[in-house]
Scaffold this active site. Structure first.
Site, mmCIF file in Angstrom:
data_model
loop_
_atom_site.group_PDB
_atom_site.id
_atom_site.type_symbol
_atom_site.label_atom_id
_atom_site.label_comp_id
_atom_site.label_asym_id
_atom_site.label_seq_id
_atom_site.Cartn_x
_atom_site.Cartn_y
_atom_site.Cartn_z
ATOM 1 N N LYS A 161 -40.059 -11.644 -23.098
ATOM 2 C CA LYS A 161 -38.937 -10.453 -23.571
ATOM 3 C C LYS A 161 -38.285 -10.802 -24.794
ATOM 4 O O LYS A 161 -38.177 -9.918 -25.616
ATOM 5 C CB LYS A 161 -37.875 -10.070 -22.398
ATOM 6 C CG LYS A 161 -38.617 -9.181 -21.420
ATOM 7 C CD LYS A 161 -37.603 -8.686 -20.569
ATOM 8 C CE LYS A 161 -38.241 -7.718 -19.264
ATOM 9 N NZ LYS A 161 -37.484 -7.254 -18.540
ATOM 10 N N ASP A 181 -34.909 -1.103 -20.375
ATOM 11 C CA ASP A 181 -34.325 -1.592 -19.231
ATOM 12 C C ASP A 181 -32.894 -0.993 -19.175
ATOM 13 O O ASP A 181 -32.288 -0.670 -17.781
ATOM 14 C CB ASP A 181 -34.409 -3.144 -19.292
ATOM 15 C CG ASP A 181 -35.912 -3.989 -18.725
ATOM 16 O OD1 ASP A 181 -36.522 -3.190 -17.961
ATOM 17 O OD2 ASP A 181 -35.866 -5.129 -19.316
HETATM 18 P P1 NAP Z 1 -33.543 -15.164 -16.507
HETATM 19 O O1 NAP Z 1 -33.312 -15.107 -17.889
HETATM 20 O O2 NAP Z 1 -34.640 -16.476 -15.947
HETATM 21 O O3 NAP Z 1 -32.343 -15.380 -15.747
HETATM 22 C C1 NAP Z 1 -32.063 -15.880 -14.432
HETATM 23 C C2 NAP Z 1 -30.445 -15.794 -13.983
HETATM 24 O O4 NAP Z 1 -30.569 -16.106 -12.575
HETATM 25 C C3 NAP Z 1 -29.637 -16.707 -14.759
HETATM 26 O O5 NAP Z 1 -28.277 -16.140 -14.942
HETATM 27 C C4 NAP Z 1 -29.556 -17.844 -13.792
HETATM 28 O O6 NAP Z 1 -28.462 -18.817 -13.935
HETATM 29 C C5 NAP Z 1 -29.569 -17.167 -12.526
HETATM 30 N N1 NAP Z 1 -29.648 -18.051 -11.385
HETATM 31 C C6 NAP Z 1 -31.166 -18.434 -10.983
HETATM 32 N N2 NAP Z 1 -31.113 -19.137 -9.570
HETATM 33 C C7 NAP Z 1 -30.012 -19.216 -9.302
HETATM 34 C C8 NAP Z 1 -29.111 -19.896 -8.272
HETATM 35 N N3 NAP Z 1 -30.050 -20.448 -7.329
HETATM 36 N N4 NAP Z 1 -27.883 -19.716 -8.217
HETATM 37 C C9 NAP Z 1 -27.050 -18.809 -9.152
HETATM 38 N N5 NAP Z 1 -27.833 -18.305 -10.155
HETATM 39 C C10 NAP Z 1 -28.992 -18.497 -10.349
HETATM 40 O O7 NAP Z 1 -34.279 -13.915 -15.555
HETATM 41 P P2 NAP Z 1 -34.005 -12.460 -15.774
HETATM 42 O O8 NAP Z 1 -34.755 -11.884 -16.699
HETATM 43 O O9 NAP Z 1 -32.467 -12.506 -16.274
HETATM 44 O O10 NAP Z 1 -34.102 -11.663 -14.459
HETATM 45 C C11 NAP Z 1 -33.079 -11.875 -13.269
HETATM 46 C C12 NAP Z 1 -33.526 -11.017 -12.107
HETATM 47 O O11 NAP Z 1 -33.363 -9.680 -12.585
HETATM 48 C C13 NAP Z 1 -34.881 -11.290 -11.652
HETATM 49 O O12 NAP Z 1 -34.973 -11.212 -10.103
HETATM 50 C C14 NAP Z 1 -35.607 -10.032 -12.178
HETATM 51 O O13 NAP Z 1 -36.757 -9.880 -11.352
HETATM 52 C C15 NAP Z 1 -34.635 -8.927 -12.108
HETATM 53 N N6 NAP Z 1 -34.985 -7.911 -12.948
HETATM 54 C C16 NAP Z 1 -35.056 -6.658 -12.484
HETATM 55 C C17 NAP Z 1 -35.462 -5.633 -13.028
HETATM 56 C C18 NAP Z 1 -35.568 -4.219 -12.766
HETATM 57 O O14 NAP Z 1 -36.326 -3.317 -13.266
HETATM 58 N N7 NAP Z 1 -35.152 -4.030 -11.487
HETATM 59 C C19 NAP Z 1 -35.597 -5.722 -14.483
HETATM 60 C C20 NAP Z 1 -35.211 -6.925 -15.130
HETATM 61 C C21 NAP Z 1 -35.024 -8.104 -14.270
HETATM 62 P P3 NAP Z 1 -28.326 -20.207 -14.961
HETATM 63 O O15 NAP Z 1 -27.907 -19.471 -16.245
HETATM 64 O O16 NAP Z 1 -27.247 -20.698 -14.284
HETATM 65 O O17 NAP Z 1 -29.626 -20.844 -14.677
#
Ligand code: NAP
Length: 290
Positions: free
Chosen positions: A73, A109
């Protein structure tokens, strides 16, 4: 999906890695079929080191548009010709449209999140106090949308506090009138702190595979009146949402956001709106019971 593909069929798709879990082909092809359009939507699994080549290939292969998902992205931006203000602000692109010879990067989004907050929780961010959990790509898009929609206070809480501080600094410069704060995830253990928020939004991946936030318990929710939104949608009832719902608080998962961002992208590419509710229903049919 369109059953007969001819030389005139227009191709849409999604790039990401991995893509096996993606529900986007399902909902877009359901809309194509319902409207009888001569389009097809296909997955293109793309490894990070091949991103530039693939984007160039799609640009010259007559593809009308495509979605972009993890991990591309942000990385796709240098390979695009123009960005919409929404994509620029979020620093991320989830939708690309071919316009003449150019590739335009957009971000639907944020708009999808606002639609889902309204439809699923009757929540409007204007003047609201919001806690965003996470500082990754999804959190960034959410904060951009919530600030643009006039939130009064946004606290960004993340496991890695430095990332929360960085994101807070970025948006504080762009939205000086909004009270932007940062925190670590300990905020979830304090009812006193949680009581100030109108919305608590999970934009981390915690909840996938039924994982929970450390220390987030019934005691954390004493006197809390916020709505809860979880961007995770599989499982459909995460421990985070279950906790909120069992305390009588309004709670919704990210399925509505997924459908709404898809509807907006589909309209951009085809000029047609999917039948209302069709994308969400096609998703619900698949994730039901998960
Ligand atoms: P990303 O860029 O990889 O970010 C992951 C985030 O989760 C970071 O803030 C990370 O914290 C945190 N995290 C991961 N494991 C953790 C744990 N065990 N404990 C606490 N924090 C943790 O991923 P993203 O693109 O932001 O996506 C995040 C979520 O949103 C995913 O589940 C994705 O499927 C969902 N999402 C949904 C939609 C929708 O349309 N519904 C759209 C976009 C994303 P750190 O920085 O500390 O590593």
């Amino acid at each position: 999906m369109k059953s007969i593909i001819t030389g005139k069929t227009t191709v849409l798709g999604i790039i990401g890695s991995p893509l096996g879990h993606s529900l986007s082909p399902l909902m877009h092809n359901a809309a194509i079929e319902a409207l009888g359009l001569d389009y097809v939507y296909v997955p293109f699994p793309v490894a990070p080191d091949r991103l530039g080549e693939v984007v160039l290939g799609l640009k010259h292969a007559g593809v009308a548009g495509f979605n972009v998902t993890i991990p591309h992205k942000a990385a796709i931006i240098p390979f695009l010709d123009e960005l919409t203000p929404e994509a620029e602000l979020a620093g991320a692109v989830n939708t690309v449209k071919k316009e003449g010879d150019l590739l335009l990067g957009d971000n639907t989004d944020g708009a999808g999140l606002l639609v889902s907050l309204k439809d699923d929780l009757s929540f409007a961010p204007g003047g609201a106090k919001i806690l965003v959990l996470g500082a990754g790509g999804a959190a960034r898009g959410a904060v951009a949308a919530l600030c643009s929609a006039g939130a009064a206070l946004v606290t960004i809480a993340n496991r890695d506090r430095d990332r929360a501080d960085e994101l807070r600094g970025y948006f504080a410069r762009l939205f000086p009138a909004i009270n932007l704060r940062s925190a670590c995830l300990d905020v979830l253990t304090s009812a006193e702190q949680l009581q100030q928020f109108d919305l608590i939004l999970n934009a981390t991946s915690v909840g996938m595979k039924n994982t929970s936030f450390d220390g987030f318990s019934r005691a954390s929710l004493a006197g809390v009146g916020a709505c809860f939104y979880d961007m995770v949608y599989v499982p459909s009832q995460t421990p985070f949402l279950e906790m909120a719902a069992s305390n009588g608080l309004r709670a919704a998962n990210g399925l509505g956001m997924l459908a709404a961002q898809g509807e907006i992208a589909f309209s951009l590419w085809t000029g047609c709106s999917p039948p209302p509710g069709l994308m969400k229903h096609s998703l619900l049919a698949v994730v039901k019971g998960n």
